[in-house]
Motif scaffolding. Structure first.
Motif, PDB file in Angstrom:
ATOM      1  N   ALA A 248       4.185   6.943   2.533  1.00  0.00           N
ATOM      2  CA  ALA A 248       5.177   6.112   3.221  1.00  0.00           C
ATOM      3  C   ALA A 248       6.567   6.738   3.136  1.00  0.00           C
ATOM      4  O   ALA A 248       7.341   6.694   4.107  1.00  0.00           O
ATOM      5  N   PHE A 249       6.879   7.325   2.000  1.00  0.00           N
ATOM      6  CA  PHE A 249       8.185   7.986   1.852  1.00  0.00           C
ATOM      7  C   PHE A 249       8.319   9.131   2.846  1.00  0.00           C
ATOM      8  O   PHE A 249       9.339   9.267   3.529  1.00  0.00           O
ATOM      9  N   LEU A 250       7.274   9.953   2.941  1.00  0.00           N
ATOM     10  CA  LEU A 250       7.333  11.107   3.847  1.00  0.00           C
ATOM     11  C   LEU A 250       7.339  10.675   5.303  1.00  0.00           C
ATOM     12  O   LEU A 250       7.945  11.341   6.162  1.00  0.00           O
ATOM     13  N   GLU A 251       6.690   9.541   5.570  1.00  0.00           N
ATOM     14  CA  GLU A 251       6.632   9.043   6.945  1.00  0.00           C
ATOM     15  C   GLU A 251       7.786   8.101   7.281  1.00  0.00           C
ATOM     16  O   GLU A 251       7.848   7.562   8.379  1.00  0.00           O
ATOM     17  N   LYS A 252       8.670   7.901   6.305  1.00  0.00           N
ATOM     18  CA  LYS A 252       9.864   7.073   6.491  1.00  0.00           C
ATOM     19  C   LYS A 252       9.514   5.659   6.965  1.00  0.00           C
ATOM     20  O   LYS A 252      10.041   5.130   7.942  1.00  0.00           O
ATOM     21  N   ARG A 253       8.574   5.042   6.222  1.00  0.00           N
ATOM     22  CA  ARG A 253       8.176   3.665   6.515  1.00  0.00           C
ATOM     23  C   ARG A 253       8.035   2.890   5.213  1.00  0.00           C
ATOM     24  O   ARG A 253       8.077   3.466   4.119  1.00  0.00           O
ATOM     25  N   LYS A 254       7.881   1.581   5.327  1.00  0.00           N
ATOM     26  CA  LYS A 254       7.712   0.732   4.153  1.00  0.00           C
ATOM     27  C   LYS A 254       6.287   0.858   3.636  1.00  0.00           C
ATOM     28  O   LYS A 254       5.326   0.764   4.402  1.00  0.00           O
ATOM     29  N   PRO A 255       6.102   1.083   2.312  1.00  0.00           N
ATOM     30  CA  PRO A 255       4.756   1.218   1.785  1.00  0.00           C
ATOM     31  C   PRO A 255       4.021  -0.122   1.756  1.00  0.00           C
ATOM     32  O   PRO A 255       4.624  -1.183   1.636  1.00  0.00           O
ATOM     33  N   LEU A 256       2.708  -0.051   1.848  1.00  0.00           N
ATOM     34  CA  LEU A 256       1.853  -1.227   1.758  1.00  0.00           C
ATOM     35  C   LEU A 256       1.031  -1.115   0.485  1.00  0.00           C
ATOM     36  O   LEU A 256      -0.073  -0.552   0.481  1.00  0.00           O
ATOM     37  N   PHE A 257       1.569  -1.639  -0.611  1.00  0.00           N
ATOM     38  CA  PHE A 257       0.903  -1.526  -1.889  1.00  0.00           C
ATOM     39  C   PHE A 257      -0.198  -2.581  -2.020  1.00  0.00           C
ATOM     40  O   PHE A 257      -0.058  -3.707  -1.531  1.00  0.00           O
ATOM     41  N   THR A 258      -1.284  -2.202  -2.683  1.00  0.00           N
ATOM     42  CA  THR A 258      -2.420  -3.107  -2.852  1.00  0.00           C
ATOM     43  C   THR A 258      -2.672  -3.481  -4.306  1.00  0.00           C
ATOM     44  O   THR A 258      -3.509  -4.326  -4.606  1.00  0.00           O
ATOM     45  N   GLY A 259      -1.977  -2.824  -5.240  1.00  0.00           N
ATOM     46  CA  GLY A 259      -2.218  -3.074  -6.652  1.00  0.00           C
ATOM     47  C   GLY A 259      -3.341  -2.223  -7.224  1.00  0.00           C
ATOM     48  O   GLY A 259      -3.749  -2.428  -8.365  1.00  0.00           O
ATOM     49  N   ASN A 260      -3.803  -1.240  -6.445  1.00  0.00           N
ATOM     50  CA  ASN A 260      -4.903  -0.373  -6.875  1.00  0.00           C
ATOM     51  C   ASN A 260      -4.465   1.092  -6.958  1.00  0.00           C
ATOM     52  O   ASN A 260      -3.478   1.478  -6.387  1.00  0.00           O
TER      53      ASN A 260
END
Length: 260
Positions: A248-260
């Protein structure tokens, strides 16, 4: 399960523990310690909970141990049993793997201060007072106060509080690093909830690794702590959230974390 001396509720992915002995200024009784231990065990097993807030409500966090009960300890053996139990409860709260926030209004004295010290973050209302007054009745703190306080604010300042038994107000607690932030009493819980929400948005396994590395590392020598930090760091490279976070950082977007 129902509790007699605390209130427990879950909201979103947050646990809220409210000390609930208002007629005793939330003094920590044997029964309350037992219930705090039970709820800590329950939280530790609940994978849906991301953060914990401990509060005493609007008037007082906790005025200390229940002196009526403590005065009934008639021998060193009885005192030993009581204090070991109290320490075990504080240790369990401290070792909960997710962030634990103390939201302190009014008095956090004696055992109440020790409970706040066992939490990761301490937020104080502007009317909060902190102290370890045990010296004034001929005893010392026994639920971690002599140890956690000195690790948090330094040995010299801790000894001054321990030797005098005098309380300090919220602003002084902030100045010496005993609390993280001070807020108007009316907004304290909203601020605690907002901070809990912020923590809960972080990748869960990295959050736990941060806590264990910092909490465990402070109790060993530097190089042993660095080795433990490295193991925590490398372990996270097996997680989905690390890969998602970097992508997400490299793609300049908000990450979608799942807890895994």
């Amino acid at each position: 399960m129902p509790y007699e001396t605390i209130l427990y509720e879950k909201d979103e992915n947050r646990a809220l523990i409210t000390l609930n002995r208002p007629s005793h200024m939330n003094a920590l009784s044997i029964e309350m310690l037992a219930e705090l231990e039970q709820v800590a065990d329950s939280i530790a097993k609940d994978i849906d909970i991301a953060t914990v807030i401990i509060t005493g409500g609007q008037k007082s966090f906790a005025a200390g141990a229940d002196i009526h009960q403590v005065s009934q300890l008639e021998s060193p053996v009885a005192a030993h049993d009581f204090v070991i139990k109290a320490q075990a409860v504080m240790n369990k709260i401290e070792k909960i793997e997710i962030p634990v926030i103390a939201a302190v209004t009014g008095m956090a004295l004696g055992g109440g201060c020790e409970l706040a010290l066992a939490c990761d973050i301490r937020l104080a209302a502007d009317n909060a007072i902190f102290g370890l007054p045990e010296i004034k009745i001929g005893v010392i703190p026994g639920a971690g106060g002599t140890q956690r306080l000195s690790r948090l604010i330094g040995l010299g300042r801790a000894k001054e509080m321990l030797f005098s038994g005098d309380p300090i107000d919220a602003q002084e607690a902030f100045r010496i690093g005993l609390v993280n932030r001070v807020f108007p009493a009316a907004s304290l819980m909203n601020e605690a909830i907002n901070l809990a929400r912020k923590f809960a948005k972080r990748p869960r396994l990295a959050l736990k690794a941060n806590k264990t590395a910092a909490s465990n590392g402070i109790n060993v020598d530097l190089y042993s702590a660095l080795a433990y930090e490295a193991r925590c760091f490398e372990m996270l490279f097996s997680t989905h959230d690390l890969k998602e976070g970097m992508r997400a950082f490299l793609e300049k977007r908000k990450p979608l974390f799942t807890g895994n």
